[in-house]
Design a protein around this motif. Structure first.
Motif, short mmCIF file in Angstrom:
data_model
loop_
_atom_site.label_atom_id
_atom_site.label_comp_id
_atom_site.label_asym_id
_atom_site.label_seq_id
_atom_site.Cartn_x
_atom_site.Cartn_y
_atom_site.Cartn_z
N LEU A 1 0.92 -1.26 0.10
CA LEU A 1 0.08 0.00 -0.07
C LEU A 1 0.88 1.34 0.05
O LEU A 1 2.03 1.29 0.45
N PRO A 2 0.28 2.36 -0.47
CA PRO A 2 1.02 3.59 -0.46
C PRO A 2 1.65 4.23 0.88
O PRO A 2 0.75 4.13 1.81
N VAL A 3 2.62 4.61 0.76
CA VAL A 3 2.88 5.56 2.06
C VAL A 3 2.79 7.06 1.60
O VAL A 3 3.89 7.72 1.29
N ARG A 4 1.63 7.43 1.58
CA ARG A 4 1.25 9.06 1.35
C ARG A 4 0.14 9.40 2.21
O ARG A 4 -0.34 8.58 3.01
N PHE A 5 0.24 10.76 2.48
CA PHE A 5 -0.34 11.28 3.65
C PHE A 5 -1.62 12.35 3.48
O PHE A 5 -2.13 12.94 4.44
N THR A 6 -1.80 12.31 2.22
CA THR A 6 -2.94 12.90 1.83
C THR A 6 -3.76 11.94 1.00
O THR A 6 -3.44 11.25 0.29
N ARG B 1 -3.18 18.77 11.51
CA ARG B 1 -2.73 19.63 10.41
C ARG B 1 -1.43 19.30 9.64
O ARG B 1 -1.23 19.76 8.59
N ASP B 2 -0.65 18.28 10.38
CA ASP B 2 0.52 17.77 9.81
C ASP B 2 0.55 16.45 9.75
O ASP B 2 0.89 15.45 10.81
N PRO B 3 -0.06 15.61 8.71
CA PRO B 3 -0.33 14.27 8.83
C PRO B 3 1.00 13.52 8.84
O PRO B 3 0.91 12.59 9.40
N ARG B 4 1.97 13.96 8.29
CA ARG B 4 3.34 13.18 8.35
C ARG B 4 3.88 13.22 9.67
O ARG B 4 4.37 12.11 10.37
N ALA B 5 3.62 14.32 10.68
CA ALA B 5 4.07 14.34 12.09
C ALA B 5 3.18 13.38 12.89
O ALA B 5 3.36 12.86 13.76
N LEU B 6 1.85 13.60 12.53
CA LEU B 6 0.83 12.69 13.14
C LEU B 6 1.35 11.07 13.04
O LEU B 6 1.41 10.27 14.05
#
Length: 231
Positions: A21-26, A118-123
């Motif tokens: 599966l993708p490693v994408r955050f949006t 607001r910061d999906p990567r940090a989450l």
């Protein structure tokens, strides 16, 4: 979607969400990654089918197809979930229970997660660190060699992160108005049944079955076939 038997109706499904599966955050980036793996040309897509929290990702995919010159394809959604913050919290809490086993400790607070939305990567980084520590602590109680511990840790974390990244990306969707319509097929206990944001029109069909039987129910198959063939 494996339970949805549409071949007898002349409709062939091309699965996009496989083992890797993708490693994408949006949702848009996630959809773009899935499309890049698809063998289908834009004009070969007659509808996009999505289950639960994949619905926002499917919507972004429909928008991407429009941007590539395809007509607005309809969406067929099953027990669609707009993946609000509560869905992320519930998904993370389920992973905590799995990671801790019998010795479950309190998960990160909902307020902590909300502060990172607001910061999906940090989450995702915060969730990964928390869950990784839990898994390691749980595995340490087992009589494993160092090699076995590393392997088990990697396997468990990959599964959890795939799931959480999927939820985080679905939450971070623009819900674009792509010009197409939605057929939403919902099981009897599914709570969300309102108009789908961004759709030109939403048709809701409630099927009198549990969530587990929704895709294999004859009413579902018949409704999907009729809807796809009418567009």
């Amino acid at each position: 979607m494996a339970d949805l038997e549409l071949s007898p109706f002349g409709i062939e499904l091309t699965p996009l969400m496989g083992d890797s599966l993708p490693v994408r955050f949006t949702a848009r980036d996630y959809a773009m990654d899935l499309l890049s793996r698809s063998p289908l040309a834009s004009d070969g897509v007659h509808a996009i089918l999505a289950y639960c929290a994949a619905a926002p990702i499917a919507q972004e995919m429909a928008q991407l197809l429009v941007e590539r010159g395809a007509g607005p394809v309809p969406l067929v959604l099953f027990d669609a979930d707009p993946c609000e913050a509560d869905a992320l919290w519930q998904g993370y809490s389920a992973c905590v229970t799995e990671a801790d086993g019998q010795a479950s400790t309190a998960p990160l607070s909902a307020s902590v997660l909300s502060g990172l939305l607001r910061d999906p990567r940090a989450l995702v980084c915060v969730l990964e660190k928390d869950l990784s520590d839990r898994v390691l602590k749980s595995l340490a109680a087992d009589d494993l060699s160092e090699e076995e511990l590393v392997f088990c840790h990697e396997q468990i974390m990959r599964s959890m992160l795939d799931y959480l990244i999927y939820l985080v990306s679905a939450h971070h969707s623009t819900r674009p108005a792509w010009g197409g319509s939605v057929l939403h097929i919902a099981s009897k206990g599914h709570p969300y049944c309102g108009p789908w944001q961004g759709a030109a029109r939403t048709q809701l069909i409630r099927v009198t079955c549990d969530k587990a039987d929704l895709l294999r129910h004859p009413d579902t198959v018949e409704a999907v076939s009729a809807f796809v063939k009418s567009h």
